[in-house]
Scaffold this active site. Structure first.
Site, mmCIF file in Angstrom:
data_model
loop_
_atom_site.group_PDB
_atom_site.id
_atom_site.type_symbol
_atom_site.label_atom_id
_atom_site.label_comp_id
_atom_site.label_asym_id
_atom_site.label_seq_id
_atom_site.Cartn_x
_atom_site.Cartn_y
_atom_site.Cartn_z
ATOM 1 N N HIS A 60 -65.165 43.929 15.250
ATOM 2 C CA HIS A 60 -64.241 44.900 14.678
ATOM 3 C C HIS A 60 -64.847 45.610 13.472
ATOM 4 O O HIS A 60 -64.674 46.817 13.292
ATOM 5 C CB HIS A 60 -62.943 44.182 14.298
ATOM 6 C CG HIS A 60 -61.968 45.068 13.630
ATOM 7 N ND1 HIS A 60 -61.717 45.006 12.278
ATOM 8 C CD2 HIS A 60 -61.201 46.064 14.095
ATOM 9 C CE1 HIS A 60 -60.839 45.923 11.954
ATOM 10 N NE2 HIS A 60 -60.503 46.585 13.039
ATOM 11 N N GLU A 97 -67.007 48.248 14.616
ATOM 12 C CA GLU A 97 -66.253 49.402 15.075
ATOM 13 C C GLU A 97 -65.984 50.339 13.911
ATOM 14 O O GLU A 97 -66.088 51.549 14.029
ATOM 15 C CB GLU A 97 -64.949 48.910 15.687
ATOM 16 C CG GLU A 97 -64.191 49.941 16.467
ATOM 17 C CD GLU A 97 -62.753 49.518 16.679
ATOM 18 O OE1 GLU A 97 -62.548 48.362 17.101
ATOM 19 O OE2 GLU A 97 -61.855 50.326 16.397
ATOM 20 N N HIS A 98 -65.662 49.775 12.770
ATOM 21 C CA HIS A 98 -65.460 50.601 11.580
ATOM 22 C C HIS A 98 -66.749 51.269 11.164
ATOM 23 O O HIS A 98 -66.785 52.453 10.849
ATOM 24 C CB HIS A 98 -64.939 49.736 10.421
ATOM 25 C CG HIS A 98 -63.466 49.598 10.411
ATOM 26 N ND1 HIS A 98 -62.670 50.144 9.437
ATOM 27 C CD2 HIS A 98 -62.633 48.975 11.272
ATOM 28 C CE1 HIS A 98 -61.403 49.860 9.688
ATOM 29 N NE2 HIS A 98 -61.354 49.153 10.798
ATOM 30 N N GLU A 145 -66.082 49.163 2.949
ATOM 31 C CA GLU A 145 -65.217 49.024 4.120
ATOM 32 C C GLU A 145 -64.410 47.730 4.103
ATOM 33 O O GLU A 145 -63.380 47.639 4.778
ATOM 34 C CB GLU A 145 -66.074 49.105 5.393
ATOM 35 C CG GLU A 145 -65.327 49.582 6.623
ATOM 36 C CD GLU A 145 -64.765 50.970 6.478
ATOM 37 O OE1 GLU A 145 -65.230 51.713 5.581
ATOM 38 O OE2 GLU A 145 -63.848 51.319 7.226
ATOM 39 N N GLU A 156 -56.036 47.334 6.492
ATOM 40 C CA GLU A 156 -55.631 47.462 7.896
ATOM 41 C C GLU A 156 -54.947 46.192 8.361
ATOM 42 O O GLU A 156 -53.941 46.224 9.070
ATOM 43 C CB GLU A 156 -56.863 47.745 8.767
ATOM 44 C CG GLU A 156 -56.513 48.007 10.226
ATOM 45 C CD GLU A 156 -57.762 48.202 11.074
ATOM 46 O OE1 GLU A 156 -58.808 48.570 10.517
ATOM 47 O OE2 GLU A 156 -57.665 47.982 12.295
#
Lengths: 533, 470
Positions: free
Chosen positions: B82, B85-86, B155, B162
Site C-alpha cells: 500500500h 501505491e502511494h 507520506e 488515510e
C-alpha cells in the site's frame, strides 16, 4: 443531458449498484493497540475488546454426542474445479459494436433505441412529471412513487413481482427529480418480453394500497432523518434560489403533515394526469429497434392521450437557507453559494458544464489518483492553500427552466466565515479575469473523457437517451457534444459568471454553530450590491 | 446412507453430463456464443497481455494487474504494498510528481490504483489516441519510481490520516477485524495498510525489495478493454515492460498457505446507536469446484436495506424475515475468494435490542440451505447470478478489471459460454453439498462492533451451525 449532470449531480444518482459476487476490500488498516483513537475515530470512550479463538474440532466433542445431528447430504458437488483447460471450445464470432439511434412514433409515444452487443438490454422511460409540479396535498408524491415502484397491481402482488423479476434476472430502477421521472428495466435479452410487461405493470398499473402507502411514509421518514448534511445543503439552496417558485419545492419530503396527505388515490390521480402518451419518452440500449417498437405497441395500448402538463415558470430570486444542526456527525459546517445561470435549454449549457469541471474541487482528504481534478481551481487555490478547508466543490443544478452554479464547502464552524469569503472570491475572480488557456483545455479534455467514459455503460446510454429526448426532443451524438465542448471560449465563461453575479446570490448553510456563518446582508455588503432578501 | 449413494450417482451423472456439454452449447442464445473473444499473448519472460476490443469506442481502459498484495507480506513489511501505491504517484526518474499529475490531467485521463490482499492494480482510463502513452506512464510509475527518501517520510502522515478516514467507515473496519480473527497468524489476517509502527518505519530499501520480489513478469498481467488494438498493445507493452521486468516461472514464488481459525472479535461501544456484525465461514478458493455454488448461495441469501423501499417483498427468505421482524437496518451476504480459501458470510447493521433474534434467524437461514434448498430457489438464484455478471460487465473499466482478475486467479479468461455452462450445471444438491461443507457444523469467525451487549456468545452461535432435526 444526464451524462453531464452526473458531474454536478443535484440529487445524486441512484442507479442501484449490483451486488458483486466477490467482495474486494482494499486499503484497510488496523493496529493491535487498543483504546487508540486512531483506530476508532469520533469516539470518546475506550472500547471493550474481547477476542476468542477455538481450536478447530475441540467444540465438536463437548456439546453433543456424535450421531445426533441431522445427517447432511454429501459434501461433494458435481462440478469440476476450474483448470487451465477450457471445458469446451467455441468459435468466437462476436464483435462489439454500437449502432445509430433509431426513432419511431408509436401512436403518440416516441420510442428510440440503439443496439449494442452484449447479453443485457436496458429499457427506460422518462416522464414529464416531477416534484416541481407538486403542491398542497401532493407534496412528496414523486418520492413516494419512486419508493413504491415495485408495488402490486391488479394482476399480482408486490412479492410476486419481485420474485418474477428475480427469476427473470432483471432489475427495475426508478428515479424521480424535480423535472422528470425515469424508470428503467435491465434484463437478459432472452427475457425481454416478460420483463417488459412487468416493467409496464410497475410503471402504470400500481394499486398503491393503504398498507403499502403507510410503509412508504415510514421509509420517507427514515430517509429524512438519515439525510446527510451535504444533501440538506443542496435541498436548501434550491429553496433559497427559487423561493416560492415550483423549483423551490424540496424534493425529499419529511414534514409529517405533508407526508400524511399522501394517499393511494392521490397517487393514482397524479399518474392519470402525467403519465400520458405525449408526456413520456421510451428508449432502449442493447435492444433491436423493431423489437422495442413491437413491445411498446403491444403493452402501451391503453395509455391515454395527453401531453406535457403546464407548470408555472420558475424565476430565480436568490436568498438564504440556514439549518442549524447541532448534532451533525462530523461536526462540520457546510456552506454553499450559488448564482443564476441558464438551464438545460440555454445556449450556454455546455459552457456551464465546462466551468464546473474547471472549478472542480472535492474533499480535502480524497482517494483517487491524477485525473480526479487535483489541478482544478478549487483544489489548487482553496484546498491546497487553506488547511482548514475540509471540502470545496463546484456543483451545477440544471433544470428545464433555469439553473444555478455554485461552490459548496465544509469546515469547522469557527472557520465558516473564511470559507464563505473564499468561495465568494473564487466567483469574483472568474468575473473579472479570464481563465488561462491551460486550465480551459484541461477542463475540456476532462469533461470529454468523462462524458465518453460514462457513455460506455449500457445503463447510462439508455438513461441519457430518454432524458435527452424528454428535454430536447432529440438525442445529440457524443461527437456533437464533444464539438460543443471544444467550442467553449474563455470569454463565454467570464460572461456567464458576470451575468450570474448581477443578481443576488443563493446561500445555504447547514451544521452546528451557524452564528459564525455570515448573514445574507453581510455577503451583499461585501459584494457591494443592494441584494435584498 | 441413501443420500450419499444418491449423490454419488449424481456425481457420476454430473461428470458425465459435463463431458457431453459441447453438443448442448447449441442451445445457448447467440449473445452467449458470440461474445467477443479475449485475446491473450504471453511475452518472453512470462508477462501476459490480454484485451477485448469494442469497435467504435473512443475511450479505453488499460491496467496492470499484479499478483501481489498484503497477503504476501511479512510482519516486518506489512503495509509495503500500500505504501508503494502511494509512492508510485510521487514521481519517477523521468517525471516529477507534478509533471506526472499535470500530464494525466491535461490528457483528460484518469490514473488510479488499488491494493487488496492478493492483488495490486494500477489502471488508466484514457482517450483512444492516448493508450500507448498510458502504458508508458504505467511502466514508468511501476518500474522507475523515484522512491525519494524525503517523500517517503512525508507520506507517512498522509497514510496515517488515510487510516483514520478509512476507520470511520464501519463496513471496512469490520471486515478488517473479521480477516484478522479468521486468518489470525497468517498473511490474510494482516491489514492492507499495515500497522502504525510499520507505516512509521518502512524504508526505501524495504519498498525496493518489495518491487524486486513481486513486480516480476510471471506475476503481471496487462489488461485492456475498449478502443484497443491487441497487436499494438502487445508491441507497446513489449517496448515498455519487456526487458525491464524480471522473468521467471510462477513456481519461483511460493505462497504461505492460509489457515482459518474459528474465533471471534468483539469491540463493544455501548454509546453507539447501531451494531455492526459480520459472521463468516471458511469459503472456497477461486478455482475450487465450490466457487460457483457459493455464488448461488450468496444469491439465495441476498441483501437488503430498509430504505430501499422493497420492504417485506424481497425474494430472499432471510430478507423477508429481517423485514418483518425489523431485526436489522440492512444486511449483505458476502462471498470473498482467495487463492486457496475464502470467506462466506453475512454482514448486518442492526439496533442493539434484537441481536439474539437476528443471529437466530441468520444461522437458521444459513443451515436451512443444507437441508431445504429448493429447485425453484436455485433456478432463480442462477438467473440472478448470470444477470448480475452481465450487468457488471458494463463499461470498459469493468471489463478490463474482469480480464485482469480472471487471468490472475483462473489463469485464463472464462468464455461467457463456459461461465453460463458452469452456472447452469448447478443443481439444488450441489448447493446443499456446498452448504454442508462450508456451514454445517463448522467453526465460524465473527467480528462485531458497537452496542453488542445482546449478541450471543461464540458457543451459542456455534451450536446453531447444524440442526438436530429438520
Amino acid at each position: 443531458m444526464l451524462s453531464i449532470t452526473r458531474l454536478g449531480s443535484a440529487l445524486g444518482s441512484r442507479v442501484a449498484t449490483v451486488t458483486a459476487s466477490s467482495f474486494q476490500s482494499s486499503r484497510r488498516c488496523f493496529s493491535r493497540k487498543t483504546g487508540n483513537e486512531l483506530i476508532y475515530p469520533n469516539r470518546t470512550s475506550s472500547p471493550q475488546i474481547t477476542e476468542h479463538s477455538v481450536n478447530a474440532g475441540s467444540t465438536r466433542e463437548t456439546h453433543r454426542e456424535k450421531g445426533d445431528m441431522l445427517p447432511p447430504p454429501s459434501t461433494s458437488v458435481s462440478l469440476p474445479a476450474i483448470t487451465l483447460e477450457p471445458l469446451f471450445k467455441i468459435d468466437h464470432k462476436g464483435n462489439n459494436e454500437l449502432t445509430e439511434v433509431q426513432i419511431t412514433d408509436v401512436d403518440g409515444i416516441k420510442v428510440g433505441s440503439l443496439e449494442k452487443s452484449g447479453g443485457m438490454s436496458t429499457i427506460g422511460v422518462c416522464v414529464g412529471a416531477g416534484s416541481k409540479w407538486e403542491g398542497e396535498g401532493t407534496r412528496g408524491i414523486n418520492q413516494a412513487m419512486e419508493l413504491m415502484c415495485l408495488k402490486g397491481n391488479q394482476e399480482m402482488g408486490s412479492t410476486e413481482i419481485v420474485e418474477r423479476l428475480d427469476s427473470l434476472g432483471s432489475q427495475i430502477f426508478a428515479l424521480s427529480s424535480r423535472d422528470n421521472y425515469t424508470m428503467s428495466v435491465d434484463c437478459l435479452r432472452d427475457n425481454l418480453d416478460p420483463a417488459f410487461k412487468l416493467w409496464k405493470n410497475c410503471l402504470l398499473d400500481g394499486v398503491y394500497s393503504d398498507e403499502e402507502v403507510e410503509e412508504c411514509k415510514d421509509i420517507m421518514g427514515w430517509i429524512n432523518t438519515e439525510m446527510m448534511g451535504q444533501d440538506r445543503l443542496k435541498e436548501g439552496i434550491m429553496g433559497a434560489a427559487y423561493g416560492s417558485s415550483p423549483l423551490g419545492n424540496t424534493h425529499f419530503v419529511g414534514d409529517e403533515r405533508q407526508v400524511s396527505q399522501i394517499t393511494g388515490a392521490r397517487i393514482r390521480e397524479w399518474r392519470e394526469k402525467f403519465f400520458t402518451r405525449g408526456n413520456m419518452f421510451i428508449g432502449g440500449a442493447g435492444i433491436e429497434h423493431a423489437k422495442l417498437v413491437d413491445l411498446v405497441g403491444e403493452h402501451f395500448k391503453d395509455v391515454k392521450e395527453g401531453g406535457p402538463v403546464e407548470c408555472a415558470k420558475s424565476e430565480y430570486v436568490g436568498g438564504e437557507f440556514r439549518l442549524q444542526e447541532q448534532n451533525s456527525i462530523d461536526g462540520l459546517t457546510r456552506v454553499a453559494v450559488a448564482f443564476e445561470v441558464g438551464g438545460w435549454h440555454d445556449d450556454d449549457m455546455v459552457a456551464i458544464c465546462v466551468l464546473q469541471t474547471l472549478l472542480g474541487g472535492g474533499d480535502s482528504f480524497s482517494a483517487g489518483g491524477p485525473g480526479k481534478g487535483m489541478y482544478s481551481r478549487l483544489y489548487r487555490e482553496v484546498l491546497n492553500r487553506c488547511y482548514w478547508a475540509e471540502a470545496a466543490e463546484a456543483f451545477i443544478m440544471l433544470h428545464n427552466d433555469a439553473g444555478i452554479i455554485g461552490i459548496s464547502g465544509a469546515s469547522v464552524p469557527s472557520m465558516s466565515q473564511n470559507l464563505t469569503f473564499q468561495i465568494l472570491e473564487q466567483f469574483a475572480k472568474l468575473s473579472y479575469q479570464n481563465v488561462t488557456d491551460e486550465e480551459l483545455s484541461r477542463a475540456k479534455n476532462m469533461l470529454r473523457c468523462n462524458v465518453l467514459t460514462q457513455l460506455e455503460s449500457r445503463q447510462i446510454l439508455a438513461e441519457d437517451l430518454v432524458r435527452q429526448f424528454q428535454t430536447y426532443g432529440e438525442r445529440l451524438d457524443p461527437a456533437v457534444i464533444c464539438e460543443k465542448i471544444d467550442a467553449v471560449t474563455k470569454d463565454d465563461l467570464r460572461r456567464i459568471v458576470q451575468k450570474g453575479m448581477s443578481k443576488p446570490p443563493s446561500i445555504s448553510c447547514v451544521g452546528p454553530d451557524l452564528d459564525k456563518c455570515p448573514l445574507f446582508e453581510q455577503i451583499a455588503h461585501i459584494r457591494g450590491k443592494d441584494d435584498l432578501l | 446412507m441413501l443420500t450419499r449413494q444418491a449423490s454419488r450417482l449424481a456425481l457420476q451423472a454430473g461428470r458425465r453430463s459435463f463431458g457431453a456439454l459441447p453438443a448442448s452449447t447449441a442451445s445457448y442464445p447467440d449473445y452467449v456464443l458470440n461474445a467477443p473473444e479475449t485475446s491473450v499473448t504471453t511475452l518472453d519472460g512470462g508477462l501476459r497481455v490480454a484485451s477485448e476490443t469494442t469497435i467504435g469506442s473512443e475511450t479505453a481502459t488499460v491496467g496492470v494487474f499484479i499478483d501481489a498484495g498484503s497477503r504476501f507480506e511479512t510482519e516486518q513489511n506489512n503495509g509495503a504494498a500500500h505504501f508503494l501505491e502511494h509512492m508510485a504517484f510521487k514521481g519517477t526518474t523521468n517525471r516529477t510528481q507534478q509533471q506526472l499529475e499535470v500530464e494525466i490531467e491535461n490528457m483528460g485521463g484518469h490514473l488510479n490504483a488499488y491494493t487488496s490482499r492478493e492483488q495490486t492494480v494500477y489502471f488508466a482510463k484514457v482517450f483512444k489516441k492516448d493508450v500507448p502513452k498510458a502504458v508508458e506512464i504505467l511502466g514508468d510509475i511501476l518500474l522507475d519510481s523515484k522512491l525519494d527518501e524525503a517523500a517517503i517520510d512525508r507520506e507517512r502522515d498522509v497514510i496515517l490520516r488515510e487510516m483514520e478516514e478509512v476507520n470511520k467507515n464501519q463496513e471496512e473496519l469490520i471486515l478488517d477485524h473479521l480477516h484478522e480473527t479468521a486468518f489470525q497468524g497468517t498473511g490474510l489476517g494482516r491489514t492492507i495498510l499495515g500497522p502504525e509502527s510499520n507505516i512509521r518505519s518502512l524504508t526505501r530499501s524495504d519498498l525496493k525489495n518489495y518491487i524486486d520480489t513481486h513486480y516480476v513478469a510471471p506475476k503481471m498481467v496487462i489488461a485492456g478493454a475498449g478502443a484497443i488494438d491487441h497487436g499494438e498493445l502487445c508491441n507497446v507493452v513489449g517496448d515498455v515492460f519487456g526487458s525491464r521486468v524480471k522473468g521467471g516461472s510462477a513456481v519461483d514464488f511460493p505462497m504461505e498457505p492460509a489457515i482459518f481459525t474459528g474465533s471471534d472479535k468483539r469491540v463493544r461501544f455501548d454509546s453507539d446507536d447501531k451494531a455492526h456484525i459480520a459472521l463468516a465461514f471458511e469459503g472456497a478458493g477461486w478455482t475450487s469446484e465450490y466457487t460457483f455454488p457459493l455464488m448461488v448461495m450468496q444469491s439465495i441469501l441476498g441483501s437488503w436495506d430498509r430504505t430501499s423501499g422493497s420492504g417485506r417483498n424481497i425474494a430472499s427468505k432471510f430478507g423477508q424475515e429481517v423485514a418483518e421482524h425489523e431485526l436489522a437496518h440492512s444486511f449483505m451476504t458476502f462471498n470473498t475468494a482467495y487463492k486457496d480459501t475464502g470467506l462466506f458470510g453475512i454482514y448486518a447493521v442492526a439496533p442493539d435490542n434484537k441481536l439474539e433474534d437476528l443471529m437466530w434467524y441468520m444461522t437458521s437461514n444459513l443451515v436451512r440451505i443444507v437441508h431445504k434448498t429448493t429447485d425453484e430457489e436455485v433456478s432463480r438464484a442462477k438467473t440472478q447470478l448470470k444477470a448480475n455478471m452481465l450487468m457488471t460487465l458494463d463499461g470498459h473499466a469493468n471489463v478490463a478489471e474482469d480480464i485482469g482478475r480472471q487471468l490472475l486467479t483462473y489463469g485464463r479468461r472464462l468464455s461467457l459460454a463456459e461461465t453460463f455452462a458452469r452456472i447452469d450445471a448447478i443443481t439444488a444438491d450441489d448447493v446443499k453439498a456446498t452448504a454442508a461443507k462450508v456451514v454445517n457444523d463448522q467453526d465460524h469467525a465473527l467480528a462485531a462492533i458497537g452496542p453488542i451487549h445482546g449478541l450471543p456468545d461464540y458457543n451459542w452461535i456455534r451450536r446453531r451451525s447444524y440442526w438436530l432435526r429438520a
